[in-house]
Design a protein around this motif. Structure first.
Motif, PDB file in Angstrom:
ATOM      1  N   THR A  54      46.196  29.767  39.079  1.00  0.00           N
ATOM      2  CA  THR A  54      45.275  29.540  37.954  1.00  0.00           C
ATOM      3  C   THR A  54      43.982  30.317  38.133  1.00  0.00           C
ATOM      4  O   THR A  54      43.468  30.939  37.186  1.00  0.00           O
ATOM      5  N   LEU A  55      43.433  30.283  39.347  1.00  0.00           N
ATOM      6  CA  LEU A  55      42.208  31.033  39.624  1.00  0.00           C
ATOM      7  C   LEU A  55      42.449  32.533  39.474  1.00  0.00           C
ATOM      8  O   LEU A  55      41.617  33.255  38.900  1.00  0.00           O
ATOM      9  N   MET A  82      44.689  33.926  37.575  1.00  0.00           N
ATOM     10  CA  MET A  82      44.875  34.211  36.154  1.00  0.00           C
ATOM     11  C   MET A  82      43.544  34.238  35.419  1.00  0.00           C
ATOM     12  O   MET A  82      43.336  35.063  34.520  1.00  0.00           O
ATOM     13  N   ALA A  83      42.618  33.353  35.794  1.00  0.00           N
ATOM     14  CA  ALA A  83      41.293  33.351  35.173  1.00  0.00           C
ATOM     15  C   ALA A  83      40.557  34.656  35.471  1.00  0.00           C
ATOM     16  O   ALA A  83      39.956  35.268  34.569  1.00  0.00           O
ATOM     17  N   LEU A  84      40.604  35.084  36.730  1.00  0.00           N
ATOM     18  CA  LEU A  84      39.970  36.354  37.094  1.00  0.00           C
ATOM     19  C   LEU A  84      40.638  37.522  36.364  1.00  0.00           C
ATOM     20  O   LEU A  84      39.960  38.443  35.883  1.00  0.00           O
ATOM     21  N   THR A  85      41.958  37.488  36.282  1.00  0.00           N
ATOM     22  CA  THR A  85      42.694  38.541  35.587  1.00  0.00           C
ATOM     23  C   THR A  85      42.276  38.635  34.131  1.00  0.00           C
ATOM     24  O   THR A  85      42.021  39.729  33.609  1.00  0.00           O
ATOM     25  N   THR A  86      42.192  37.486  33.464  1.00  0.00           N
ATOM     26  CA  THR A  86      41.864  37.466  32.043  1.00  0.00           C
ATOM     27  C   THR A  86      40.462  37.999  31.780  1.00  0.00           C
ATOM     28  O   THR A  86      40.253  38.840  30.889  1.00  0.00           O
ATOM     29  N   VAL A  87      39.499  37.530  32.558  1.00  0.00           N
ATOM     30  CA  VAL A  87      38.105  37.963  32.352  1.00  0.00           C
ATOM     31  C   VAL A  87      37.966  39.463  32.587  1.00  0.00           C
ATOM     32  O   VAL A  87      37.391  40.198  31.762  1.00  0.00           O
ATOM     33  N   ALA A 133      44.838  39.144  41.593  1.00  0.00           N
ATOM     34  CA  ALA A 133      44.363  39.473  40.252  1.00  0.00           C
ATOM     35  C   ALA A 133      44.212  40.966  40.025  1.00  0.00           C
ATOM     36  O   ALA A 133      44.274  41.414  38.871  1.00  0.00           O
ATOM     37  N   MET A 165      50.033  37.945  29.044  1.00  0.00           N
ATOM     38  CA  MET A 165      49.321  36.941  29.835  1.00  0.00           C
ATOM     39  C   MET A 165      50.251  35.818  30.266  1.00  0.00           C
ATOM     40  O   MET A 165      50.193  35.347  31.410  1.00  0.00           O
ATOM     41  N   PHE A 185      51.203  34.960  34.231  1.00  0.00           N
ATOM     42  CA  PHE A 185      50.985  33.685  34.916  1.00  0.00           C
ATOM     43  C   PHE A 185      52.247  33.256  35.659  1.00  0.00           C
ATOM     44  O   PHE A 185      52.167  32.768  36.796  1.00  0.00           O
TER      45      PHE A 185
END
Length: 320
Positions: free
Chosen positions: A103-104, A106-111, A193, A247, A251
Motif C-alpha cells: 500500500t505504501l 502504491m501510494a508513492l507510485t501514484t504520487v 515504487a 494502477m 497493486f
C-alpha cells in the motif's frame, strides 16, 4: 451491467479453478521427499514412511487435491510441516507486513507517476518532457533488488537515517510502534515504487497527450479556456481510464512482487515466508501462498474490469 458482471465473475472462478490445478500439479512434480527433508538424511525408511503417512503424503494426488480445495473452501488449512501451525495463521500474520508495504509503495507510485506524467504531457516535446521520459526509462531499467541495496548503502550505512533491515512490529508490545513500523517499510516501499512509478508515468503521459489531441479539447481552448483549466477540467478525467487500469494491475504486482525486496530488507512478510518454505520444502505453505497470490491478481483484475466499465460505458455496452 448484470450480464457484464456475470461474465467477468465466471471468468474469475474458472481462472481460479485452473490455477489451483496447475499449482497443485507443479508442486507434485517437484523432486525430493518432504518427510526425508524433515527427518534428515540419516532417517530410516520406516521412519520416513511413518511420517509420510502422518502427513497424508501416502494418499493419491487426487485425494490430496480434494482435501486441499475442500479445506480452502471451508476455511480450514493444513498445518505447516516446519511450523506446525495452520498456514492461514502464518499467512495472516505475514500479511500485516506485506499489505502495508504494498500500500505504501502504491501510494508513492501514484504520487510520483501522476505528477511526472502530467508534468511531461503539459510540456510535450520540450526539455521537461524529454527529462521525465529519460528518468522513467532509467527507472524501468533498474532492478528493484539492486536499487534496494543502493538505498541500504546510502540511507542505512552512510547516512544512518534508517535501519538496514528488520521489522520492529506495529505495537509497543512488540518492541516497535506505528511510526517505527512505517520507517522500516519506507526504504523497501521506495525500492518497489521506482519501477512501477516509471511505468505509470509513461502511461499517464501518453494518455494525457492522446486526450489533448481530441476535438473536444480544441473546442474548449477555442472557447477561451486556459491550457491549465482545460487540462484539469477535461483532459485528466478522460485520460484516467487507462491509468486506472494500470494502477490496479500494479497493486497486484506489488503484492506478488515483494518476495525479493522483503528478503533484502529481512522483512517478515509473505515473500520471506514463501522463501523460507521453499528452502524447507514446506510445500503446504508454498501451495497456499502461491494460491493466495494468484487469487489476489485475479480478483484485482476483476475489480479493475468492473471499475473500467463504470468509468467507460462503451466497454459495458460492447460486452453485453
Amino acid at each position: 451491467m448484470s450480464v457484464f458482471l456475470a461474465k467477468r465473475l465466471a471468468t474469475l472462478l474458472a481462472t481460479l479453478a485452473v490455477a489451483s490445478v496447475l499449482v497443485f500439479a507443479v508442486l507434485e512434480l517437484l523432486p525430493g521427499n518432504v518427510a526425508q527433508v524433515i527427518l534428515g538424511e540419516t532417517a530410516t525408511p520406516e521412519a520416513v514412511a511413518a511420517l509420510e503417512k502422518k502427513l497424508g503424503l501416502d494418499q493419491p494426488p487426487l485425494t490430496r487435491y480434494r482435501h486441499w480445495i475442500g479445506g480452502l473452501l471451508s476455511g480450514r488449512t493444513a498445518a505447516s510441516y516446519s511450523y506446525g501451525t495452520p498456514t492461514a495463521e502464518l499467512i495472516v500474520e505475514r500479511l500485516q507486513v506485506t499489505v502495508p508495504l504494498a500500500t505504501l509503495a502504491m501510494a508513492l507510485t501514484t504520487v510520483l507517476a501522476l505528477a511526472l506524467g502530467i508534468y511531461a504531457a503539459a510540456r510535450h516535446r520540450k526539455a521537461g518532457d524529454l527529462g521525465v521520459m529519460a528518468l522513467s526509462q532509467l527507472g524501468i531499467a533498474i532492478p528493484n533488488f539492486w536499487f534496494a541495496i543502493l538505498l541500504i548503502l546510502a540511507f542505512a550505512v552512510k547516512l544512518q537515517w534508517f535501519s538496514a533491515g528488520g521489522f520492529p512490529g506495529w505495537t509497543e508490545d512488540d518492541g516497535g510502534g506505528l511510526w517505527d513500523g512505517l520507517q522500516s517499510l519506507l526504504l523497501p516501499a521506495v525500492a518497489l515504487a521506482v519501477v512501477q512509478a516509471a511505468i505509470l508515468a509513461r502511461v499517464t503521459r501518453s494518455a494525457v497527450v492522446d486526450v489533448m489531441r481530441e476535438d473536444f479539447v480544441r473546442t474548449a481552448r477555442a472557447k477561451g479556456l486556459s491550457a491549465r483549466a482545460t487540462l484539469w477540467r477535461h483532459v485528466l478525467r478522460n485520460a484516467m481510464i487507462p491509468v486506472l487500469t494500470i494502477m490496479g494491475l500494479q497493486f497486484a504486482n506489488l503484492i506478488t512482487g515483494t518476495i525479493v525486496v522483503e528478503n533484502v530488507f529481512v522483512l517478515p512478510g509473505i515473500g520471506r515466508l514463501v522463501f523460507q518454505a521453499i528452502a524447507n520444502r514446506d510445500l503446504v505453505v508454498v501451495r497456499d501462498v502461491v494460491m493466495l497470490l494468484v487469487a489476489v491478481v485475479v480478483i484485482v483484475n476483476f475489480v479493475v474490469d468492473v471499475l473500467y466499465a463504470l468509468v467507460d460505458p462503451r466497454l459495458k455496452a460492447s460486452d453485453a
